[in-house]
Design an enzyme around this catalytic site. Structure first.
Site, short mmCIF file in Angstrom:
data_model
loop_
_atom_site.label_atom_id
_atom_site.label_comp_id
_atom_site.label_asym_id
_atom_site.label_seq_id
_atom_site.Cartn_x
_atom_site.Cartn_y
_atom_site.Cartn_z
CB CYS A 100 4.45 25.01 -26.46
SG CYS A 100 4.74 26.76 -26.13
CB THR A 120 -7.53 21.04 -29.45
OG1 THR A 120 -7.36 19.87 -28.66
CG2 THR A 120 -8.77 21.76 -29.01
CD GLU A 151 1.17 31.31 -30.90
OE1 GLU A 151 2.06 30.46 -31.10
OE2 GLU A 151 1.25 32.47 -31.31
CB SER A 171 -3.01 19.51 -28.53
OG SER A 171 -4.41 19.44 -28.67
CB VAL A 172 -1.31 19.65 -33.57
CG1 VAL A 172 -1.66 19.56 -35.05
CG2 VAL A 172 0.05 20.29 -33.37
CD GLU A 217 -0.64 34.08 -28.30
OE1 GLU A 217 0.04 33.26 -27.67
OE2 GLU A 217 -1.85 34.30 -28.06
CG ASN A 254 1.74 25.17 -21.09
OD1 ASN A 254 0.74 25.84 -21.37
ND2 ASN A 254 2.72 25.01 -21.94
P1 NAD Z 1 -5.70 20.96 -25.50
O1 NAD Z 1 -5.66 21.14 -26.96
O2 NAD Z 1 -6.15 19.67 -24.96
O3 NAD Z 1 -6.65 22.07 -24.82
C1 NAD Z 1 -6.43 23.45 -24.97
C2 NAD Z 1 -7.71 24.21 -24.68
O4 NAD Z 1 -8.67 23.91 -25.69
C3 NAD Z 1 -8.39 23.87 -23.36
O5 NAD Z 1 -8.90 25.05 -22.80
C4 NAD Z 1 -9.50 22.92 -23.78
O6 NAD Z 1 -10.58 22.89 -22.86
C5 NAD Z 1 -9.92 23.53 -25.11
N1 NAD Z 1 -10.58 22.62 -26.04
C6 NAD Z 1 -10.47 21.27 -26.12
N2 NAD Z 1 -11.19 20.82 -27.18
C7 NAD Z 1 -11.75 21.90 -27.78
C8 NAD Z 1 -12.58 22.08 -28.93
N3 NAD Z 1 -12.99 21.04 -29.68
N4 NAD Z 1 -12.94 23.34 -29.26
C9 NAD Z 1 -12.52 24.41 -28.55
N5 NAD Z 1 -11.73 24.29 -27.44
C10 NAD Z 1 -11.35 23.05 -27.06
O7 NAD Z 1 -4.23 21.32 -24.99
P2 NAD Z 1 -3.64 21.20 -23.52
O8 NAD Z 1 -3.42 19.78 -23.17
O9 NAD Z 1 -4.43 22.05 -22.60
O10 NAD Z 1 -2.22 21.92 -23.69
C11 NAD Z 1 -1.06 21.27 -24.10
C12 NAD Z 1 -0.78 21.57 -25.56
O11 NAD Z 1 -0.74 22.98 -25.75
C13 NAD Z 1 0.58 21.07 -26.00
O12 NAD Z 1 0.47 20.49 -27.27
C14 NAD Z 1 1.43 22.33 -26.06
O13 NAD Z 1 2.52 22.26 -26.92
C15 NAD Z 1 0.43 23.33 -26.50
N6 NAD Z 1 0.86 24.69 -26.15
C16 NAD Z 1 1.27 25.52 -27.15
C17 NAD Z 1 1.72 26.80 -26.85
C18 NAD Z 1 2.17 27.74 -27.93
O14 NAD Z 1 2.25 28.93 -27.66
N7 NAD Z 1 2.48 27.28 -29.12
C19 NAD Z 1 1.76 27.23 -25.52
C20 NAD Z 1 1.34 26.36 -24.54
C21 NAD Z 1 0.87 25.08 -24.86
#
Ligand code: NAD
Length: 511
Positions: free
Chosen positions: A305, A253, A271, A250-251, A485, A174
């Site tokens: 997020c 992952t 995060e 995401s939570v 962060e 995002n």
């Molecule tokens: P996601 O968890 O699907 O993927 C995030 C990253 O992790 C990607 O690069 C993905 O390729 C990688 N990944 C996936 N599985 C993995 C594994 N088993 N081991 C290591 N890496 C792995 O999340 P998304 O769909 O890309 O992003 C959306 C989510 O991110 C939402 O839940 C959002 O709230 C959260 N988010 C949080 C913040 C924050 O600062 N708190 C900021 C932005 C997004």
């Protein structure tokens, strides 16, 4: 993601094309290792899709074990050079990088808009903010210090703040460039190197970041990019030469990353997602409260997020709040992210668009009232007919247990809930596994701070929403993660303390 693809001549030619208006941005060789773009060795590929049109912009390789090995090796070499520089020397280079990011803001913002669908004006703000973050940590790099302890008999001790080694950054789609900078800047300020894995849904701008850092004088290997999917992320997080993992996503992952990192007893920063409350009291400035709710629900098409997606409005002002909010939301302009007057662009993918709309349907089925939007939208420009658009939505008459109120939607959907008392709203606001952010609108000073103190969230706003300057720490409570962060405190998540005791007398030994 595609398991493995055959790509003909047309696709290869297309990949060579430069993005329109961005003569310096190449859309091929998307791993960045040792200061150069390189092809991924594995034959598995994925499409990089432009959310605004649904067109394939290019294809990238899914990095496998060999690719991860190479990129981590490069990080080890980079660390050896970078960690030997003094903090002020690193700071000078990072200041230059901040300035180069500023100079290329239009170009990076356009790339980002095409990669993740967000409007250009919003991306320009994000990129400039990323530059501010790099500049902020450049300043702190020059001022890294430990402490001195005067002890008995003239002896003393001191602490040294030392880097960890090669850090892994794993990002969501995002805020691609900004997330990379939020991780890279404190890591490099402390003398670490970084291997960054962007999301396969928005993989392009982190490679440009690598090129900018090299141009600024960051040695090859200090910032590397490895493209790929979940398996790539897992290989990176579990690699024995990776000293720390900073993850945004995401939570679900985040839990997996934590599990894998625990094998090497590696520190982790998580995060994660949110379902944040935004509370509007009857004494609030209503126009500002509506503005805050719009910022907290429609920035980045709702793919943010921290968004305050559970909007609790006190009974006395709810009708007025809803009228004003709906009137403004109905006039939001959705469409081509590259146009200046677009307020909401495209959501990241077809699947995500359908998921967002399905949450609106579920709220309707559970008895809520959809006042506007929440539908698949097709912009009049025929070039955008394959894009992924959702009309901004306001849902009224929500209750705490509805699926749309409990789960993270990550789209332009505002859920409105009515409350009567302060005590009640604090308890309902906290009734979630998440704890990323929260907001309170009130003109009662005591109430503002009392309510904030009662909320279980890491990032809180009083009378505003989604404002995040680099000086202030950011991160979650509960399942929204841990570690911080931004702010000076982030340095402590990218460094380790060495304590040194210095004896000034004789050794007093009983043996
Ligand atoms: P996601 O968890 O699907 O993927 C995030 C990253 O992790 C990607 O690069 C993905 O390729 C990688 N990944 C996936 N599985 C993995 C594994 N088993 N081991 C290591 N890496 C792995 O999340 P998304 O769909 O890309 O992003 C959306 C989510 O991110 C939402 O839940 C959002 O709230 C959260 N988010 C949080 C913040 C924050 O600062 N708190 C900021 C932005 C997004």
């Amino acid at each position: 993601m595609l398991p493995s693809c055959r790509f003909g001549f047309i696709m290869r030619e297309r990949a060579r094309l430069f993005v329109r208006g961005m003569s310096r941005v190449l859309l091929e060789k998307l791993n960045y290792v040792g200061g150069s773009r390189v092809d991924v060795m594995s034959s598995e590929k994925f499409h990089v899709v432009e959310p605004a049109t649904g067109n394939i912009m290019t294809t990238a390789g899914v990095s496998g074990a060999e690719d991860v090995e190479n990129v981590v090796k490069s990080g080890v070499k980079g660390f050896q050079k970078w960690s030997r520089l003094s903090g002020p020397e690193r700071g000078i280079v990072m200041h230059k990088a901040a300035s180069l990011i500023q100079q290329r803001v239009d170009e990076i913002a356009e790339l980002e808009s095409r990669d993740c669908g967000k409007p250009m004006w919003e991306n320009k703000g994000d990129i400039l903010f990323a530059a501010d973050t790099v500049g902020f940590y450049a300043g702190l790099a020059a001022n890294l210090h430990g402490e001195h302890f005067q002890l008995a008999g003239g002896s003393f001790a001191y602490t040294r703040r030392e880097p960890l080694g090669v850090c892994a950054g794993i990002g969501a789609w995002n805020y691609p460039f900004q997330t990379a900078c939020w991780k890279m800047a404190p890591a490099l300020a402390c003398g670490n190197s970084m291997v960054y894995k962007p999301s396969p849904l928005a993989p392009l701008s982190s490679v440009v970041l690598g090129e900018i850092l090299l141009e600024a004088g960051v040695p090859p290997g200090v910032f590397n990019v490895v493209q790929g999917n979940a398996d790539t992320g897992k290989m990176l997080a579990s690699h024995p030469s990776i000293a720390k993992v900073s993850f945004t996503g995401s939570v679900a992952t985040g839990k997996k990353v934590m599990e894998v990192a625990s094998g090497g007893v590696k520190p982790v920063t998580l995060e994660l997602g949110g379902k944040s409350p935004l509370i509007v009291f009857e004494d609030a400035d209503l126009s500002n409260a509506v503005s805050g709710a719009l910022l907290g629900n429609y920035m980045a098409q709702g793919e943010c997020c921290t968004n305050g997606t559970r909007v609790f409005v006190q009974k006395q002002v709810k009708k007025l709040f809803v009228e004003q909010a709906v009137e403004r939301v109905k006039h939001l302009r959705v469409g081509n992210p590259l146009l200046n007057d677009t307020q909401l662009g495209a959501v990241i993918s077809l699947q995500h668009r359908d998921k967002v709309v399905s949450y609106v349907d579920s709220a309707r089925k559970e008895g809520a009232v959809v006042l506007c939007g929440g539908e698949i939208f097709t912009p009049p420009d025929s070039r955008l007919s394959g894009g992924f658009y959702v009309s901004p939505c306001v849902i009224d008459e929500c209750t705490d247990n509805m699926k749309a109120v409990r789960e993270e939607i990550f789209g332009p959907v505002m859920c409105i809930l009515e409350f009567e008392t302060e005590e009640e709203v604090i308890s309902r606001a906290n009734d979630t596994e998440f704890g990323l952010a929260a907001g309170v609108f009130t003109n009662n000073l005591q109430r503002a701070h009392r309510v904030i103190a009662g909320l279980q969230a890491g990032m809180c706003w009083v009378n505003n929403y989604n404002v995040q300057p680099p000086q202030i720490p950011f991160g979650g409570y509960k399942q929204s993660g841990f570690g911080r962060e931004n702010g000076e405190v982030a340095l402590s998540y990218y460094s380790q303390l060495k304590t040194v005791y210095v004896e000034m007398g004789d050794v007093d030994s009983p043996y």
